[in-house]
Design a protein around this motif. Structure first.
Motif, PDB file in Angstrom:
ATOM      1  N   ALA A 161       0.829  -1.214   0.000  1.00  0.00           N
ATOM      2  CA  ALA A 161       0.000   0.000   0.000  1.00  0.00           C
ATOM      3  C   ALA A 161       0.860   1.259   0.000  1.00  0.00           C
ATOM      4  O   ALA A 161       0.510   2.263  -0.636  1.00  0.00           O
ATOM      5  CB  ALA A 161      -0.924  -0.003   1.217  1.00  0.00           C
ATOM      6  N   ILE A 162       2.006   1.219   0.686  1.00  0.00           N
ATOM      7  CA  ILE A 162       2.853   2.410   0.827  1.00  0.00           C
ATOM      8  C   ILE A 162       3.811   2.590  -0.349  1.00  0.00           C
ATOM      9  O   ILE A 162       4.131   3.722  -0.727  1.00  0.00           O
ATOM     10  CB  ILE A 162       3.662   2.348   2.143  1.00  0.00           C
ATOM     11  CG1 ILE A 162       2.728   2.232   3.344  1.00  0.00           C
ATOM     12  CG2 ILE A 162       4.548   3.595   2.290  1.00  0.00           C
ATOM     13  CD1 ILE A 162       1.746   3.377   3.483  1.00  0.00           C
ATOM     14  N   GLU A 163       4.262   1.510  -0.941  1.00  0.00           N
ATOM     15  CA  GLU A 163       5.298   1.597  -1.968  1.00  0.00           C
ATOM     16  C   GLU A 163       4.944   2.535  -3.126  1.00  0.00           C
ATOM     17  O   GLU A 163       5.805   3.330  -3.556  1.00  0.00           O
ATOM     18  CB  GLU A 163       5.620   0.199  -2.505  1.00  0.00           C
ATOM     19  CG  GLU A 163       6.759   0.152  -3.511  1.00  0.00           C
ATOM     20  CD  GLU A 163       8.111   0.586  -2.948  1.00  0.00           C
ATOM     21  OE1 GLU A 163       9.017   0.897  -3.756  1.00  0.00           O
ATOM     22  OE2 GLU A 163       8.261   0.616  -1.703  1.00  0.00           O
ATOM     23  N   PRO A 164       3.711   2.505  -3.680  1.00  0.00           N
ATOM     24  CA  PRO A 164       3.396   3.456  -4.757  1.00  0.00           C
ATOM     25  C   PRO A 164       3.522   4.914  -4.313  1.00  0.00           C
ATOM     26  O   PRO A 164       3.981   5.761  -5.080  1.00  0.00           O
ATOM     27  CB  PRO A 164       1.945   3.117  -5.123  1.00  0.00           C
ATOM     28  CG  PRO A 164       1.765   1.702  -4.682  1.00  0.00           C
ATOM     29  CD  PRO A 164       2.598   1.565  -3.446  1.00  0.00           C
ATOM     30  N   MET A 165       3.113   5.225  -3.073  1.00  0.00           N
ATOM     31  CA  MET A 165       3.265   6.592  -2.554  1.00  0.00           C
ATOM     32  C   MET A 165       4.746   6.948  -2.478  1.00  0.00           C
ATOM     33  O   MET A 165       5.152   8.060  -2.844  1.00  0.00           O
ATOM     34  CB  MET A 165       2.651   6.704  -1.154  1.00  0.00           C
ATOM     35  CG  MET A 165       1.199   6.332  -1.034  1.00  0.00           C
ATOM     36  SD  MET A 165       0.661   6.535   0.693  1.00  0.00           S
ATOM     37  CE  MET A 165      -0.785   5.474   0.712  1.00  0.00           C
ATOM     38  N   TYR A 166       5.535   6.022  -1.994  1.00  0.00           N
ATOM     39  CA  TYR A 166       6.979   6.229  -1.852  1.00  0.00           C
ATOM     40  C   TYR A 166       7.627   6.532  -3.202  1.00  0.00           C
ATOM     41  O   TYR A 166       8.448   7.449  -3.324  1.00  0.00           O
ATOM     42  CB  TYR A 166       7.593   4.978  -1.232  1.00  0.00           C
ATOM     43  CG  TYR A 166       9.105   4.964  -1.170  1.00  0.00           C
ATOM     44  CD1 TYR A 166       9.783   5.608  -0.141  1.00  0.00           C
ATOM     45  CD2 TYR A 166       9.853   4.295  -2.125  1.00  0.00           C
ATOM     46  CE1 TYR A 166      11.164   5.587  -0.065  1.00  0.00           C
ATOM     47  CE2 TYR A 166      11.239   4.270  -2.064  1.00  0.00           C
ATOM     48  CZ  TYR A 166      11.889   4.917  -1.032  1.00  0.00           C
ATOM     49  OH  TYR A 166      13.259   4.901  -0.983  1.00  0.00           O
ATOM     50  N   GLN A 167       7.242   5.780  -4.236  1.00  0.00           N
ATOM     51  CA  GLN A 167       7.830   5.980  -5.562  1.00  0.00           C
ATOM     52  C   GLN A 167       7.455   7.343  -6.140  1.00  0.00           C
ATOM     53  O   GLN A 167       8.272   7.996  -6.806  1.00  0.00           O
ATOM     54  CB  GLN A 167       7.398   4.859  -6.506  1.00  0.00           C
ATOM     55  CG  GLN A 167       7.969   3.493  -6.159  1.00  0.00           C
ATOM     56  CD  GLN A 167       9.491   3.461  -6.174  1.00  0.00           C
ATOM     57  OE1 GLN A 167      10.141   4.196  -6.921  1.00  0.00           O
ATOM     58  NE2 GLN A 167      10.079   2.608  -5.350  1.00  0.00           N
ATOM     59  N   VAL A 168       6.226   7.803  -5.875  1.00  0.00           N
ATOM     60  CA  VAL A 168       5.813   9.128  -6.347  1.00  0.00           C
ATOM     61  C   VAL A 168       6.623  10.210  -5.631  1.00  0.00           C
ATOM     62  O   VAL A 168       7.100  11.167  -6.252  1.00  0.00           O
ATOM     63  CB  VAL A 168       4.294   9.349  -6.137  1.00  0.00           C
ATOM     64  CG1 VAL A 168       3.920  10.798  -6.453  1.00  0.00           C
ATOM     65  CG2 VAL A 168       3.487   8.397  -7.012  1.00  0.00           C
ATOM     66  N   VAL A 169       6.784  10.071  -4.312  1.00  0.00           N
ATOM     67  CA  VAL A 169       7.580  11.039  -3.547  1.00  0.00           C
ATOM     68  C   VAL A 169       9.004  11.097  -4.090  1.00  0.00           C
ATOM     69  O   VAL A 169       9.583  12.175  -4.273  1.00  0.00           O
ATOM     70  CB  VAL A 169       7.592  10.669  -2.045  1.00  0.00           C
ATOM     71  CG1 VAL A 169       8.627  11.503  -1.292  1.00  0.00           C
ATOM     72  CG2 VAL A 169       6.217  10.879  -1.436  1.00  0.00           C
TER      73      VAL A 169
END
Length: 396
Positions: free
Chosen positions: A359-367
């Protein structure tokens, strides 16, 4: 040729009312390379010392090393007057003569900062710039219209950077909120039917951190050997650069020779790092690339094949207050790997952990992409800045 102070208000008078509350801007809130500084802290004015400013004034550090590092920003206080650190100068444009945003970009130029740095006096480590000297720095001002055209071009880059920063802040807050929902309130997927034993879901582990993670620290190559730093290509992190977010680049780079000749080690991208010493105790970061660090940082990686960097990051962040308490205790002025490894933590069941990471990894990649984009925008802006300000690049 005019002088800087001829068309700029330097430390202009601002009247505050005793007993009223005003936004507070400390020097630490100014982030190098970011145009705006926003305050979320207020202070009651009792007549105390400190600079006073109004919304959209330019704030510039007057002490070493903050001035050398480029701590300059435009105050954003939603129309309110504010109080700042005693170690900040305040500058404002003069109506129909100079644009305040132009003054900001002018002060960002290496020429102006270099002159201000040369004016510094005082004991080593406590040097301060001289406002009287700064006022006399020669500069040829273009017309107000031309100033505003230059500002429009440069502000385009800063506006994009600030929009990206807002998106980054939202995404990082979303990750923290999800952690709290799942692992503080225990509303993780399937919690409705989960069996709890001694306050924890069954099959979750509660053990020393060293049971789940390996830790290591870095080192500082000798400053006496220039070959360890000149021409370096390996990013080398100091704890002041660890700021609860992804670290994309660093102030200093070391060479392969330095890596081999010192206790510095190369750690892989996406690894979690935490500051162990000084005022930054407990601050966290992700390595945005393969990087090395100094001995004041602790680096973590999983002992098992189960990826859990996002869980670990949020877990350690949730323990910040505890780290501060033990780090600034009477007998302990810093953290150590031994102390960190001895701390007991909760490790969720594998399937819950995997869902959280996914769940967090896509947010991390955008950041990560937004931070890389900000670096590119900053470089483009900084290349344009001296050419526009000097008139070498004409604005039509």
């Amino acid at each position: 040729m005019e002088r800087f102070g001829d068309k700029v208000q330097c430390n202009p008078s601002v009247k505050l009312k005793k007993g009223n509350s005003y936004p507070l801007v400390s020097i630490d809130k100014i982030v190098v390379g970011y145009k705006s500084v926003v305050s979320d802290e207020f202070i009651t004015y009792t007549g105390q010392s400190g600079c006073k400013f109004q919304d959209n004034d330019v704030l510039m550090a007057r002490i070493t090393p903050c001035l050398e590092n480029g701590k300059i920003a435009v105050a954003k206080t939603d129309g309110e007057k504010g109080i700042g650190s005693t170690e900040l100068f305040v500058f404002r444009g003069i109506d129909n003569v100079s644009d305040t945003n132009y003054i900001y970009y002018l002060l960002c130029m290496p020429y102006m900062r270099g002159m201000a740095i040369n004016s510094m006096t005082g004991a080593s480590g406590r040097q301060r710039a001289d406002i009287g000297f700064i006022k006399k720095i020669p500069w040829t001002y273009p017309s107000l219209e031309m100033q505003q055209r230059i500002v429009d071009i440069l502000s385009h880059y800063d506006n994009l950077i600030e929009n990206n920063n807002k998106r980054i802040k939202i995404l990082e807050q979303m990750a923290e909120n999800l952690y709290k929902e799942w692992f503080v309130r225990f509303r993780f997927p399937g919690y409705e039917t989960a069996e709890f034993v001694d306050g924890l879901p069954k099959n979750w582990n509660h053990d020393r951190l060293e049971s789940f993670y390996n830790t290591s620290s870095g080192g500082t190559p000798s400053r006496n050997n220039e070959s360890y730093y000149i021409g370096g290509t390996i990013p080398w992190i100091k704890t002041g650069e660890i700021k609860d977010t992804i670290i994309i680049n660093t102030d200093e780079y070391i060479t392969e020779k330095a890596l081999k000749a010192s206790s510095a080690k190369l750690f892989p991208s996406d690894t979690v790092i935490m500051a162990m010493y000084g005022v930054n105790i407990g601050k966290l970061g992700y390595l945005g690339n393969n990087m090395a660090c100094n001995q004041a940082a602790c680096v973590f990686w999983e002992k098992s094949n189960i990826k859990s960097k996002h869980y670990l990051f949020q877990l350690l962040k949730s323990m910040r207050e505890y780290f501060l308490n033990i780090g600034f205790g009477a007998a302990q002025q810093n953290l150590s790997q031994q102390l960190i490894n001895s701390i007991k933590v909760v490790m969720p069941e594998e399937f819950v952990l995997k869902q959280f990471e996914d769940a967090i990894e896509p947010m991390y990649q955008v950041v990560k992409k937004l931070k890389v984009q900000n670096i590119k925008l900053s470089k483009q802006r900084d290349l344009l800045l001296p050419r526009l300000m000097s008139g070498k690049l004409q604005v039509k």
